[in-house]
Design a protein around this motif. Structure first.
Motif, PDB file in Angstrom:
ATOM      1  N   VAL B 383     -12.802  -2.878  43.568  1.00 39.38           N
ATOM      2  CA  VAL B 383     -13.930  -3.724  43.699  1.00 39.38           C
ATOM      3  C   VAL B 383     -14.610  -3.755  42.800  1.00 39.38           C
ATOM      4  CG1 VAL B 383     -16.213  -4.244  45.342  1.00 39.38           C
ATOM      5  CG2 VAL B 383     -13.700  -3.270  46.390  1.00 39.38           C
ATOM      6  N   VAL B 384     -14.918  -5.239  42.713  1.00 45.35           N
ATOM      7  CA  VAL B 384     -16.091  -4.590  41.404  1.00 45.35           C
ATOM      8  C   VAL B 384     -16.935  -5.907  41.438  1.00 45.35           C
ATOM      9  CG1 VAL B 384     -16.361  -5.506  38.824  1.00 45.35           C
ATOM     10  CG2 VAL B 384     -14.651  -4.990  39.305  1.00 45.35           C
ATOM     11  N   LEU B 385     -18.455  -4.958  42.094  1.00 42.60           N
ATOM     12  CA  LEU B 385     -19.139  -6.112  42.543  1.00 42.60           C
ATOM     13  C   LEU B 385     -20.574  -5.970  40.803  1.00 42.60           C
ATOM     14  CD1 LEU B 385     -21.296  -7.003  44.436  1.00 42.60           C
ATOM     15  CD2 LEU B 385     -22.227  -4.127  44.629  1.00 42.60           C
ATOM     16  N   THR B 386     -20.655  -7.316  40.913  1.00 38.86           N
ATOM     17  CA  THR B 386     -21.750  -7.934  39.541  1.00 38.86           C
ATOM     18  C   THR B 386     -23.102  -8.144  40.480  1.00 38.86           C
ATOM     19  OG1 THR B 386     -19.634  -8.680  38.786  1.00 38.86           O
ATOM     20  CG2 THR B 386     -21.851  -9.127  37.455  1.00 38.86           C
ATOM     21  N   THR B 387     -23.999  -8.097  40.236  1.00 40.54           N
ATOM     22  CA  THR B 387     -25.466  -8.944  41.074  1.00 40.54           C
ATOM     23  C   THR B 387     -26.481  -8.523  40.270  1.00 40.54           C
ATOM     24  OG1 THR B 387     -26.779  -8.969  42.969  1.00 40.54           O
ATOM     25  CG2 THR B 387     -25.384  -6.317  42.453  1.00 40.54           C
ATOM     26  N   ALA B 388     -27.613  -9.220  39.815  1.00 40.70           N
ATOM     27  CA  ALA B 388     -28.623  -8.779  39.645  1.00 40.70           C
ATOM     28  C   ALA B 388     -29.676  -9.345  39.358  1.00 40.70           C
ATOM     29  CB  ALA B 388     -28.579  -9.563  37.878  1.00 40.70           C
ATOM     30  N   GLU B 389     -31.246  -9.087  40.002  1.00 42.65           N
ATOM     31  CA  GLU B 389     -32.203  -9.885  40.710  1.00 42.65           C
ATOM     32  C   GLU B 389     -32.324 -11.215  40.516  1.00 42.65           C
ATOM     33  OE1 GLU B 389     -35.111  -7.246  41.420  1.00 42.65           O
ATOM     34  OE2 GLU B 389     -36.471  -7.773  42.992  1.00 42.65           O
ATOM     35  N   GLY B 390     -32.193 -12.128  41.076  1.00 44.80           N
ATOM     36  CA  GLY B 390     -32.300 -13.100  41.607  1.00 44.80           C
ATOM     37  C   GLY B 390     -30.790 -14.573  41.007  1.00 44.80           C
ATOM     38  N   GLU B 391     -29.720 -12.844  39.987  1.00 47.56           N
ATOM     39  CA  GLU B 391     -28.917 -13.983  40.270  1.00 47.56           C
ATOM     40  C   GLU B 391     -27.404 -14.043  40.971  1.00 47.56           C
ATOM     41  OE1 GLU B 391     -26.847 -13.035  36.302  1.00 47.56           O
ATOM     42  OE2 GLU B 391     -29.125 -13.816  34.882  1.00 47.56           O
ATOM     43  N   GLY B 392     -28.130 -13.638  42.393  1.00 39.77           N
ATOM     44  CA  GLY B 392     -26.380 -13.586  43.170  1.00 39.77           C
ATOM     45  C   GLY B 392     -26.022 -12.781  42.975  1.00 39.77           C
ATOM     46  N   THR B 393     -25.218 -12.722  43.880  1.00 42.01           N
ATOM     47  CA  THR B 393     -24.059 -11.882  44.246  1.00 42.01           C
ATOM     48  C   THR B 393     -22.011 -12.319  44.083  1.00 42.01           C
ATOM     49  OG1 THR B 393     -25.758 -10.672  45.587  1.00 42.01           O
ATOM     50  CG2 THR B 393     -23.888  -9.760  45.190  1.00 42.01           C
ATOM     51  N   GLU B 394     -21.956 -11.113  43.030  1.00 47.32           N
ATOM     52  CA  GLU B 394     -20.655 -11.428  43.412  1.00 47.32           C
ATOM     53  C   GLU B 394     -19.125  -9.981  43.378  1.00 47.32           C
ATOM     54  OE1 GLU B 394     -18.790 -14.216  39.786  1.00 47.32           O
ATOM     55  OE2 GLU B 394     -16.916 -12.900  40.222  1.00 47.32           O
ATOM     56  N   TRP B 395     -18.661 -10.245  44.291  1.00 51.40           N
ATOM     57  CA  TRP B 395     -17.863  -9.250  44.765  1.00 51.40           C
ATOM     58  C   TRP B 395     -16.560  -9.804  44.570  1.00 51.40           C
ATOM     59  CZ3 TRP B 395     -19.359  -5.387  47.311  1.00 51.40           C
ATOM     60  CH2 TRP B 395     -20.328  -5.396  48.413  1.00 51.40           C
ATOM     61  N   GLU B 396     -15.766  -8.879  43.218  1.00 54.02           N
ATOM     62  CA  GLU B 396     -14.382  -9.506  43.322  1.00 54.02           C
ATOM     63  C   GLU B 396     -13.588  -8.205  43.676  1.00 54.02           C
ATOM     64  OE1 GLU B 396     -13.521 -11.710  39.150  1.00 54.02           O
ATOM     65  OE2 GLU B 396     -12.767  -9.823  38.951  1.00 54.02           O
ATOM     66  N   LEU B 397     -12.353  -8.962  44.620  1.00 52.54           N
ATOM     67  CA  LEU B 397     -11.873  -7.827  45.532  1.00 52.54           C
ATOM     68  C   LEU B 397     -10.171  -7.835  44.599  1.00 52.54           C
ATOM     69  CD1 LEU B 397     -12.621  -9.177  48.586  1.00 52.54           C
ATOM     70  CD2 LEU B 397     -13.999  -7.492  47.197  1.00 52.54           C
ATOM     71  N   HIS B 398     -10.224  -6.979  43.877  1.00 56.20           N
ATOM     72  CA  HIS B 398      -8.521  -6.861  43.576  1.00 56.20           C
ATOM     73  C   HIS B 398      -7.680  -5.742  44.214  1.00 56.20           C
ATOM     74  CE1 HIS B 398      -9.774  -7.921  39.617  1.00 56.20           C
ATOM     75  NE2 HIS B 398     -10.988  -7.872  39.654  1.00 56.20           N
ATOM     76  N   VAL B 399      -6.195  -6.479  44.988  1.00 59.30           N
ATOM     77  CA  VAL B 399      -5.026  -5.905  45.515  1.00 59.30           C
ATOM     78  C   VAL B 399      -4.554  -5.842  45.449  1.00 59.30           C
ATOM     79  CG1 VAL B 399      -4.932  -5.557  48.068  1.00 59.30           C
ATOM     80  CG2 VAL B 399      -6.510  -6.809  47.724  1.00 59.30           C
ATOM     81  N   PRO B 400      -3.198  -4.799  45.063  1.00 52.83           N
ATOM     82  CA  PRO B 400      -1.970  -5.169  44.883  1.00 52.83           C
ATOM     83  C   PRO B 400      -1.137  -5.985  45.883  1.00 52.83           C
ATOM     84  CG  PRO B 400      -2.557  -2.886  45.538  1.00 52.83           C
ATOM     85  CD  PRO B 400      -3.531  -3.945  44.999  1.00 52.83           C
ATOM     86  N   ALA B 401      -0.271  -7.130  44.933  1.00 50.46           N
ATOM     87  CA  ALA B 401       0.485  -7.490  45.719  1.00 50.46           C
ATOM     88  C   ALA B 401       1.517  -7.253  46.388  1.00 50.46           C
ATOM     89  CB  ALA B 401       0.717  -8.644  45.530  1.00 50.46           C
ATOM     90  N   VAL B 402       1.879  -6.847  47.615  1.00 50.30           N
ATOM     91  CA  VAL B 402       2.679  -6.294  48.143  1.00 50.30           C
ATOM     92  C   VAL B 402       3.963  -7.478  48.609  1.00 50.30           C
ATOM     93  CG1 VAL B 402       3.733  -4.690  49.890  1.00 50.30           C
ATOM     94  CG2 VAL B 402       1.596  -4.126  49.108  1.00 50.30           C
ATOM     95  N   THR B 403       3.733  -7.733  49.023  1.00 46.70           N
ATOM     96  CA  THR B 403       4.652  -8.861  49.907  1.00 46.70           C
ATOM     97  C   THR B 403       4.111 -10.450  48.901  1.00 46.70           C
ATOM     98  OG1 THR B 403       3.539  -7.865  52.008  1.00 46.70           O
ATOM     99  CG2 THR B 403       4.983  -9.762  52.174  1.00 46.70           C
ATOM    100  N   ALA B 404       5.708 -10.800  48.013  1.00 49.91           N
ATOM    101  CA  ALA B 404       5.472 -12.275  47.695  1.00 49.91           C
ATOM    102  C   ALA B 404       6.390 -12.788  48.205  1.00 49.91           C
ATOM    103  CB  ALA B 404       5.385 -11.945  45.374  1.00 49.91           C
ATOM    104  N   THR B 405       5.959 -14.074  47.466  1.00 54.48           N
ATOM    105  CA  THR B 405       7.437 -14.845  47.947  1.00 54.48           C
ATOM    106  C   THR B 405       7.974 -15.268  46.690  1.00 54.48           C
ATOM    107  OG1 THR B 405       5.841 -16.711  48.621  1.00 54.48           O
ATOM    108  CG2 THR B 405       6.984 -15.445  50.638  1.00 54.48           C
TER     109      THR B 405
END
Lengths: 227, 405
Positions: B383-405
C-alpha cells in the motif's frame, strides 16, 4: 438562467440533441441545459430515430446514451458522425457499459461523461464538446489506459498497435484519478496546453488505429466493392 | 466462509417449482421434485435381489429331496419371489424407498432364515447345509445401507448375521466370514450412499447459490443503472423549497442510500474457477461523488481476493466521507498491469495531517491502518499512501495478479 449563460459561446447558442430511452432522464437533462441557455433542438429515444432526427435538425452536440435497446448508441454515434461531420457526439452513459463507451469513442465520439455527473459538469462538458475539445473524464481515461495496455499485451499483431509514451501514460493515470487538466499540469510542471495535447493525442492514435483496423477488416473480408 | 454463505443463500431460494396451486389439502406433502441421487444404487439392489432369488430357488431345487418339509420349502420360494416382486416395485419408485419397507424386508428375511430350522432340520444344518434363503438374505442389508447410510448398514448386517447363526449349533470359519461380509457390505454400501447424497446436496446448494447470486447481480446492475440514476437526478434537481418538498427530498436521499447499500452487499457470482470480474463489483461503489474508472477488458480475480479488495476500497471511501469533508469527491481507478493489479482511491478532501495515522493505531482505533494495510498485506501486496494537509489523500493498492485470463 440568471447566471452568465454558459451555453452561449460568445453570441452563438449551442444547439443540443438529447438521446436517451429513459423519459425522466431525457427531460431532466434537457431542462438542465435549457435553464443554462442551451438550445435543445430535439430528443430521441432510440438509435434509428436519433440518426434520422439528427440529420434533420443538425445539432452542434448530440448527448448520446449508449443503452438504447435494439440498436446501441455506438451504431447511432457512428452513423451520425459519418453523416454530419460538424456534429460532435458526447457519450453520456451509465458506468457499466465499458466496451460500448470505448467503441463509441473509437468511432469518433468526442468524450464520455458518466450519468452520475452533476449538472455543472454536464454543462461544462457540452460547452467543451461544442468548442471542439475532448471531454476526457476519469472514466474515459481509465478505459483508454486499459485499451492501450490490452493492445500492448495481445500477441502477434500484423499491424503495429499504437503505444503510449511514458508521459502520456503519466497524464492519463492522473486524469483517471480525478485530477483536472490544471492539476495535472501543476503536478507534472508542464503547461495546461501540453496536458491537453497529450490527452488529445492518445485519443487520435486510438481513433486512427480503429479506422485502419476497420479498413483492413473490410479488405480481408472482401467488403471493398471496388476491387 | 464461502460455504456458509452458499448454504444460507441455498436455503433461502431452494424452493423449486412449487408455485403451482394446491390441489386441495390432500396432495402429497413433499412432492418428489428432485432426482434421488442414489437411484443407481437402488437399480443395483434390484439386480442383486433378482439374481440372489434365482440362486436361492436353484439351491432349493437341488436340495428338494433332502428337506424335512419339501412343500414348506417351495412355499418359502414362492414367498421370496412375491416379496422380491413387491420390493422391485417399491425400489423403482423414488417415493417407495421408505423405512417401513427396509424394516419389513429385514423381518421377513430373518423369519425365513429361522424357518430353515423346521424345513431343513437341525441335523442337516449342523452339517453345514445352506439356509433356505441362502444369498437372498443379504438383500435387506444392502437396501438398508442405501436407504439410511453406514449405521443402517451395520445394524441390518448385525441382525442378519445373528439370524444366520441362530439355526446353527456351531460356529466355524465360514460363519465368521459370513458375519464379516454382512457387516462389511452394510458399512461400505452405506458410506458410498452417504457420500453420493452429500455430493448431490452440495451440488444443488452450489447451483442454487450461484443462480441466486447471478440474479442478484442482474438486479443490482439494473437498480444501479436505472432507479439510482433517476433518484439521484430527482434529488439533485431539487423539488422546491416547501416543507413537503424538503421532506420528500430527504426521503429520496434515504432511499437512494439504502438501495446503494443493498446492491453493494451480498454474495458474488463465481465462475467455474472461482474467479469474478472485479470491475462489475467496483462499479457498484460509484455514486454522484465517487467515480470509478476501470479498463475495458475483464479483470478476473479470485473471489476471496475480490472481497478483500472491495472491503479495502470501501474502507478507503468511508474514510473519505468521515475525514475529507462532506463536499469531497473521490475517484477509484483499477489498472491491470498483467502481473499486478493497481487499485487507486483518491479524494480531493483536506488530507490526513502527518502523524494522524500513527496516532490512530496507537489509540487502538485500527480503522484505516488495519483494514486497508492488513488486507492488502494478506494478499501479498503493498500500500502506498500519499497525503498532505489540504491536498487530499491517495491510496494506491498494489496486489499481485493471481488469476488472469
Amino acid at each position: 438562467m440568471g447566471t452568465a449563460c454558459a451555453g452561449g459561446d460568445g453570441d452563438v447558442t449551442v444547439s443540443v440533441m438529447v438521446v436517451d430511452d429513459h423519459p425522466i432522464w431525457r427531460d431532466g437533462v434537457a431542462r438542465d441545459l435549457l435553464e443554462r441557455g442551451f438550445h435543445v433542438l430535439a430528443s430521441a429515444r432510440d438509435a434509428d430515430s436519433a440518426v434520422r432526427i439528427a440529420k434533420a435538425v443538425r445539432p452542434a452536440v448530440v448527448l448520446m446514451d449508449l443503452n438504447l435497446g435494439e440498436r446501441s448508441g455506438v451504431a447511432a454515434t457512428r452513423d451520425i458522425i459519418a453523416a454530419l461531420p460538424d456534429t460532435k457526439v458526447l457519450v453520456l452513459s451509465a458506468s457499466g457499459e465499458h466496451d460500448d463507451v470505448l467503441e463509441a469513442v473509437k468511432a469518433g465520439a468526442s468524450g464520455y461523461l458518466v450519468k452520475s455527473a452533476s449538472a455543472e459538469e454536464l454543462v461544462e462538458a457540452v460547452r467543451m464538446t461544442a468548442a471542439g475539445e475532448a471531454v476526457f473524464t476519469p472514466g474515459l481515461a481509465g478505459l483508454v489506459l486499459g485499451e492501450y495496455r490490452r493492445m500492448a499485451g495481445s500477441p502477434e499483431q500484423e499491424h503495429p498497435a499504437p503505444e503510449l509514451t511514458d508521459r502520456e501514460t503519466e497524464v492519463l493515470r492522473l486524469v483517471a484519478k480525478g485530477l483536472t487538466a490544471r492539476q495535472v499540469a501543476a503536478r507534472l510542471v508542464i503547461s495546461h496546453r501540453t496536458v491537453e495535447n497529450h490527452v488529445q493525442s492518445t485519443l487520435r492514435k486510438l481513433q486512427l488505429h480503429n479506422r485502419v483496423e476497420l479498413a483492413r477488416y473490410a479488405i480481408e473480408h472482401g467488403l471493398d466493392t471496388d476491387s | 466462509m464461502i460455504t456458509a454463505r452458499a448454504r444460507v443463500a441455498g436455503d433461502r431460494i431452494a424452493v423449486g417449482p412449487l408455485d403451482r396451486p394446491h390441489r386441495g389439502a390432500r396432495g402429497p406433502l413433499v412432492p418428489a421434485s428432485d432426482d434421488d441421487p442414489v437411484t443407481p444404487f437402488w437399480h443395483g439392489a434390484i439386480l442383486l435381489r433378482v439374481v440372489t432369488l434365482l440362486f436361492a430357488i436353484g439351491i432349493i431345487w437341488v436340495r428338494r429331496e433332502r428337506y424335512l418339509m419339501p412343500s414348506a420349502a417351495w412355499a418359502t420360494a414362492v414367498a421370496m419371489t412375491l416379496w422380491t416382486v413387491v420390493l422391485v416395485g417399491f425400489y423403482r419408485r423414488e417415493d417407495g424407498r421408505r423405512r417401513w419397507l427396509v424394516v419389513t424386508d429385514l423381518v421377513l428375511s430373518c423369519a425365513m432364515m429361522v424357518a430353515s430350522i423346521p424345513i431343513t432340520g437341525r441335523d442337516a444344518l449342523a452339517r453345514q447345509a445352506t439356509l433356505i434363503t441362502s444369498l437372498w438374505s443379504s438383500g435387506p442389508v444392502v437396501g438398508a445401507a442405501i436407504y439410511g447410510g453406514r449405521y443402517y448398514g451395520l445394524a441390518f448386517g448385525a441382525v442378519t448375521a445373528a439370524a444366520d447363526l441362530v439355526p446353527r449349533s456351531y460356529f466355524d470359519v465360514y460363519l465368521a466370514e459370513d458375519t464379516v461380509l454382512l457387516l462389511g457390505v452394510g458399512f461400505v454400501v452405506g458410506v458410498a450412499s452417504e457420500a453420493t447424497k452429500e455430493a448431490a446436496a452440495r451440488g444443488r446448494r452450489a447451483l442454487s447459490a450461484q443462480a441466486a447470486a447471478a440474479e442478484r447481480e442482474r438486479l443490482a446492475r439494473s437498480i444501479h443503472d436505472g432507479v439510482l440514476q433517476v433518484l439521484s437526478r430527482i434529488r439533485r434537481s431539487g423539488l422546491g423549497t416547501g416543507t413537503e418538498a424538503v421532506g420528500l427530498a430527504r426521503l429520496v436521499e434515504e432511499q437512494e442510500a439504502a438501495l446503494r447499500a443493498l446492491i453493494t452487499s451480498g454474495p458474488m457470482v463465481a465462475t467455474v474457477d472461482d474467479a469474478v470480474d472485479l470491475r462489475s463489483h467496483l462499479r457498484m461503489l460509484s455514486t454522484p461523488s465517487v467515480q470509478v474508472s476501470v479498463p475495458p477488458t475483464r479483470v478476473m480475480v479470485a473471489m476471496t481476493t475480490t472481497a478483500e479488495l472491495l472491503a479495502a476500497t470501501r474502507e478507503a471511501l468511508s474514510n473519505v466521507t468521515r475525514h475529507a469533508g462532506v463536499d469531497a469527491n473521490a475517484w477509484v481507478l483499477l489498472e491491470d498491469l498483467g502481473d499486478e493489479l493497481v487499485l487507486s482511491v483518491r479524494d480531493d478532501g483536506v488530507g490526513i495531517p502527518p502523524g494522524r495515522l500513527v496516532a490512530a493505531v496507537a489509540e487502538g482505533r485500527f480503522g484505516v491502518s488495519k483494514s486497508i494495510k492488513g488486507r492488502i498485506a494478506d494478499l501479498g501486496g503493498t500500500v502506498v499512501l500519499t497525503t498532505a494537509e489540504g491536498e487530499g489523500t491517495e491510496w494506491e493498492l498494489h496486489v499481485p495478479a493471481v488469476t488472469a485470463t
